[in-house]
Design a protein around this motif. Structure first.
Motif, PDB file in Angstrom:
ATOM      1  N   LEU A 129       0.851  -1.172   0.033  1.00 44.11           N
ATOM      2  CA  LEU A 129      -0.106  -0.256   0.016  1.00 44.11           C
ATOM      3  C   LEU A 129       0.802   1.183   0.093  1.00 44.11           C
ATOM      4  CD1 LEU A 129      -2.588  -1.232   2.761  1.00 44.11           C
ATOM      5  CD2 LEU A 129      -3.206  -0.637   0.352  1.00 44.11           C
ATOM      6  N   GLY A 130       1.874   1.471   0.671  1.00 44.68           N
ATOM      7  CA  GLY A 130       2.734   2.592   0.916  1.00 44.68           C
ATOM      8  C   GLY A 130       3.653   2.701  -0.131  1.00 44.68           C
ATOM      9  N   CYS A 131       4.393   1.792  -0.440  1.00 45.32           N
ATOM     10  CA  CYS A 131       5.520   1.847  -1.428  1.00 45.32           C
ATOM     11  C   CYS A 131       5.572   0.850  -2.257  1.00 45.32           C
ATOM     12  CB  CYS A 131       7.030   1.866  -0.457  1.00 45.32           C
ATOM     13  SG  CYS A 131       7.316   0.414   0.457  1.00 45.32           S
ATOM     14  N   GLY A 132       4.535   0.123  -2.585  1.00 50.72           N
ATOM     15  CA  GLY A 132       4.511  -1.156  -3.528  1.00 50.72           C
ATOM     16  C   GLY A 132       4.907  -0.613  -4.865  1.00 50.72           C
ATOM     17  N   GLY A 133       4.664   0.700  -5.401  1.00 47.58           N
ATOM     18  CA  GLY A 133       4.879   1.006  -6.781  1.00 47.58           C
ATOM     19  C   GLY A 133       6.472   1.517  -6.896  1.00 47.58           C
ATOM     20  N   THR A 134       6.877   2.252  -5.751  1.00 47.20           N
ATOM     21  CA  THR A 134       8.636   2.217  -5.706  1.00 47.20           C
ATOM     22  C   THR A 134       9.325   0.915  -5.785  1.00 47.20           C
ATOM     23  OG1 THR A 134       8.064   4.146  -4.364  1.00 47.20           O
ATOM     24  CG2 THR A 134      10.365   3.352  -4.364  1.00 47.20           C
ATOM     25  N   LEU A 135       8.880  -0.126  -4.876  1.00 44.23           N
ATOM     26  CA  LEU A 135       9.590  -1.533  -4.955  1.00 44.23           C
ATOM     27  C   LEU A 135       9.337  -1.798  -6.336  1.00 44.23           C
ATOM     28  CD1 LEU A 135       8.228  -2.861  -1.752  1.00 44.23           C
ATOM     29  CD2 LEU A 135      10.544  -2.212  -2.287  1.00 44.23           C
ATOM     30  N   ILE A 136       8.127  -2.079  -7.032  1.00 36.53           N
ATOM     31  CA  ILE A 136       8.213  -2.335  -8.476  1.00 36.53           C
ATOM     32  C   ILE A 136       9.026  -1.486  -9.426  1.00 36.53           C
ATOM     33  CG2 ILE A 136       6.520  -2.525 -10.367  1.00 36.53           C
ATOM     34  CD1 ILE A 136       4.371  -2.847  -8.456  1.00 36.53           C
ATOM     35  N   LEU A 137       9.235  -0.149  -9.388  1.00 38.23           N
ATOM     36  CA  LEU A 137      10.042   0.350 -10.214  1.00 38.23           C
ATOM     37  C   LEU A 137      11.393   0.353  -9.909  1.00 38.23           C
ATOM     38  CD1 LEU A 137      10.642   3.126 -11.710  1.00 38.23           C
ATOM     39  CD2 LEU A 137      10.678   4.439  -9.402  1.00 38.23           C
ATOM     40  N   GLU A 138      11.978  -0.176  -8.820  1.00 39.45           N
ATOM     41  CA  GLU A 138      13.317  -0.143  -8.685  1.00 39.45           C
ATOM     42  C   GLU A 138      13.710  -1.715  -8.995  1.00 39.45           C
ATOM     43  OE1 GLU A 138      15.310   1.931  -8.410  1.00 39.45           O
ATOM     44  OE2 GLU A 138      13.950   3.479  -7.571  1.00 39.45           O
ATOM     45  N   ALA A 139      12.788  -2.719  -8.778  1.00 43.98           N
ATOM     46  CA  ALA A 139      13.031  -4.068  -9.347  1.00 43.98           C
ATOM     47  C   ALA A 139      13.112  -3.908 -10.933  1.00 43.98           C
ATOM     48  CB  ALA A 139      11.873  -5.040  -9.016  1.00 43.98           C
ATOM     49  N   ALA A 140      12.098  -3.074 -11.645  1.00 46.24           N
ATOM     50  CA  ALA A 140      12.523  -3.204 -13.184  1.00 46.24           C
ATOM     51  C   ALA A 140      13.558  -2.704 -13.522  1.00 46.24           C
ATOM     52  CB  ALA A 140      11.116  -2.275 -13.523  1.00 46.24           C
ATOM     53  N   ARG A 141      14.443  -1.831 -12.628  1.00 36.96           N
ATOM     54  CA  ARG A 141      15.539  -1.188 -13.012  1.00 36.96           C
ATOM     55  C   ARG A 141      16.722  -1.903 -12.876  1.00 36.96           C
ATOM     56  NH1 ARG A 141      14.331   4.995 -10.524  1.00 36.96           N
ATOM     57  NH2 ARG A 141      13.604   5.717 -12.660  1.00 36.96           N
ATOM     58  N   GLY A 142      16.528  -3.374 -12.289  1.00 40.60           N
ATOM     59  CA  GLY A 142      17.397  -4.468 -11.960  1.00 40.60           C
ATOM     60  C   GLY A 142      18.034  -4.524 -10.550  1.00 40.60           C
ATOM     61  N   ARG A 143      17.456  -3.450  -9.648  1.00 42.05           N
ATOM     62  CA  ARG A 143      17.696  -3.470  -8.306  1.00 42.05           C
ATOM     63  C   ARG A 143      17.145  -4.781  -7.478  1.00 42.05           C
ATOM     64  NH1 ARG A 143      17.564   2.488  -9.516  1.00 42.05           N
ATOM     65  NH2 ARG A 143      19.841   3.133  -9.327  1.00 42.05           N
ATOM     66  N   ALA A 144      17.974  -4.964  -6.413  1.00 47.95           N
ATOM     67  CA  ALA A 144      17.608  -6.127  -5.742  1.00 47.95           C
ATOM     68  C   ALA A 144      16.889  -5.599  -4.577  1.00 47.95           C
ATOM     69  CB  ALA A 144      18.811  -6.977  -4.876  1.00 47.95           C
ATOM     70  N   THR A 145      15.514  -5.968  -4.275  1.00 48.41           N
ATOM     71  CA  THR A 145      14.595  -5.500  -3.430  1.00 48.41           C
ATOM     72  C   THR A 145      13.857  -6.551  -2.471  1.00 48.41           C
ATOM     73  OG1 THR A 145      12.692  -5.623  -5.096  1.00 48.41           O
ATOM     74  CG2 THR A 145      13.771  -3.451  -5.185  1.00 48.41           C
ATOM     75  N   GLY A 146      13.504  -6.039  -1.336  1.00 49.06           N
ATOM     76  CA  GLY A 146      12.772  -7.011  -0.468  1.00 49.06           C
ATOM     77  C   GLY A 146      11.944  -6.590   0.629  1.00 49.06           C
ATOM     78  N   ILE A 147      11.137  -7.040   1.342  1.00 47.61           N
ATOM     79  CA  ILE A 147      10.248  -6.847   2.283  1.00 47.61           C
ATOM     80  C   ILE A 147      10.576  -7.693   3.384  1.00 47.61           C
ATOM     81  CG2 ILE A 147       7.963  -6.546   3.010  1.00 47.61           C
ATOM     82  CD1 ILE A 147       6.961  -6.030   0.364  1.00 47.61           C
ATOM     83  N   LEU A 148      10.693  -6.889   4.563  1.00 55.15           N
ATOM     84  CA  LEU A 148      10.576  -7.599   5.990  1.00 55.15           C
ATOM     85  C   LEU A 148       9.372  -7.179   6.989  1.00 55.15           C
ATOM     86  CD1 LEU A 148      12.210  -9.425   8.294  1.00 55.15           C
ATOM     87  CD2 LEU A 148      13.088  -7.056   8.807  1.00 55.15           C
ATOM     88  N   ASP A 149       8.525  -8.117   6.870  1.00 53.99           N
ATOM     89  CA  ASP A 149       7.416  -7.765   7.577  1.00 53.99           C
ATOM     90  C   ASP A 149       7.614  -8.372   9.001  1.00 53.99           C
ATOM     91  OD1 ASP A 149       5.666  -7.134   5.218  1.00 53.99           O
ATOM     92  OD2 ASP A 149       5.783  -9.336   4.936  1.00 53.99           O
ATOM     93  N   LEU A 150       7.133  -7.442   9.805  1.00 52.41           N
ATOM     94  CA  LEU A 150       7.356  -7.580  11.380  1.00 52.41           C
ATOM     95  C   LEU A 150       6.487  -8.501  12.116  1.00 52.41           C
ATOM     96  CD1 LEU A 150       7.979  -3.874  12.730  1.00 52.41           C
ATOM     97  CD2 LEU A 150       9.798  -5.637  11.909  1.00 52.41           C
ATOM     98  N   THR A 151       5.103  -8.493  11.707  1.00 53.49           N
ATOM     99  CA  THR A 151       4.022  -9.553  12.132  1.00 53.49           C
ATOM    100  C   THR A 151       3.492 -10.363  10.916  1.00 53.49           C
ATOM    101  OG1 THR A 151       2.362  -8.292  11.956  1.00 53.49           O
ATOM    102  CG2 THR A 151       3.595  -7.563  13.847  1.00 53.49           C
TER     103      THR A 151
END
Length: 239
Positions: free
Chosen positions: A17-39
């Motif tokens: 919801l908050g930064c999904g578009g940014t994660l998609i954008l950077e992954a499309a540029r070939g950058r390594a992305t990830g998410i750490l969920d606390l709960t």
């Protein structure tokens, strides 16, 4: 594994919801992305911790993540204590992200601000040599501090310091959010209606993206807060 960009979120679906578009954008540029969920989001009115886990993995594929992990802290009741900070530090030292994106510093859900504070503290402490942690094989971990830490704006409007253009990736962001079928299904499905399961909430999401995008001259955007001033090498770096 070395990440370029890591989003740390209190619940599965916060990052979408908050930064999904940014994660998609950077992954499309070939950058390594990830998410750490606390709960696991186990206190959600709809669905279960198990369904949320499956949905989170489906969303990770849509986002193009290299890694998605969950610390399994108590939804609604986790605290910013020694044990929780060390758990986050271990992940930071293993994944070594250059940039970390955190929950909003204050928001409608109290977990968001609390998760932001916990992760922010861990990002700083992770760089201290005298804090000792071990990896999964029992080997000492080297200190690591991200170069930049930013907060994504969530439900409550907070004045952004910068906006990322996600116009080309809006449809994919929506797809990642709707991977959480138990949470965002607006059709009658026998589950109790919630704040985020209504058509009105979807309209709000698009209106927010259009609003912050408009502020920066884009069609659709995601808003971020910088704890410290953002610097540029040249005024020509600014869009």
């Amino acid at each position: 594994m070395k990440l370029d960009l890591l989003a740390i979120s209190s619940h599965p679906d916060d990052a979408e919801l908050g930064c999904g578009g940014t994660l998609i954008l950077e992954a499309a540029r070939g950058r390594a992305t990830g998410i750490l969920d606390l709960t696991l989001g186990e206190l959600g009115t709809r669905g279960t911790a198990e369904t949320r886990t499956h949905e989170a993995l489906a969303a990770a594929e849509i986002l193009g993540l290299r890694v998605r992990r969950n610390l399994g802290l108590l939804d609604g009741f986790f605290v910013n204590d020694l044990e929780s900070r060390l758990a986050v530090i271990r992940q930071l030292r293993e994944l070594r992200p250059e940039i970390v994106l955190l929950n909003a510093p204050e928001d409608r859900h109290p977990d968001h601000g609390r998760g932001a504070a916990l992760a922010s503290d861990a990002c700083f402490l992770s760089g201290l040599l005298k804090i000792e942690t071990l990896d999964a094989d029992g080997q000492p971990q080297a200190p690591w501090r991200p170069r930049h830490v930013y907060h994504y704006v969530q439900d409550r409007y907070l004045t952004p310091d910068f906006v990322v253009d996600i116009t080309p990736h809006w449809a994919q962001k929506r797809e990642a959010i709707t991977a959480f079928k138990s949470q965002f299904n607006v059709a009658p499905d026998g589950e109790p209606p919630t704040y985020i399961s209504s058509l009105t909430f979807w309209q709000f999401l698009e209106a927010r993206a259009r609003d912050v995008g408009h502020l920066a001259g884009f069609e659709l955007g995601e808003a971020f807060i910088a704890p410290r001033k953002v610097g540029v090498k040249s005024v020509f770096d600014l869009v």
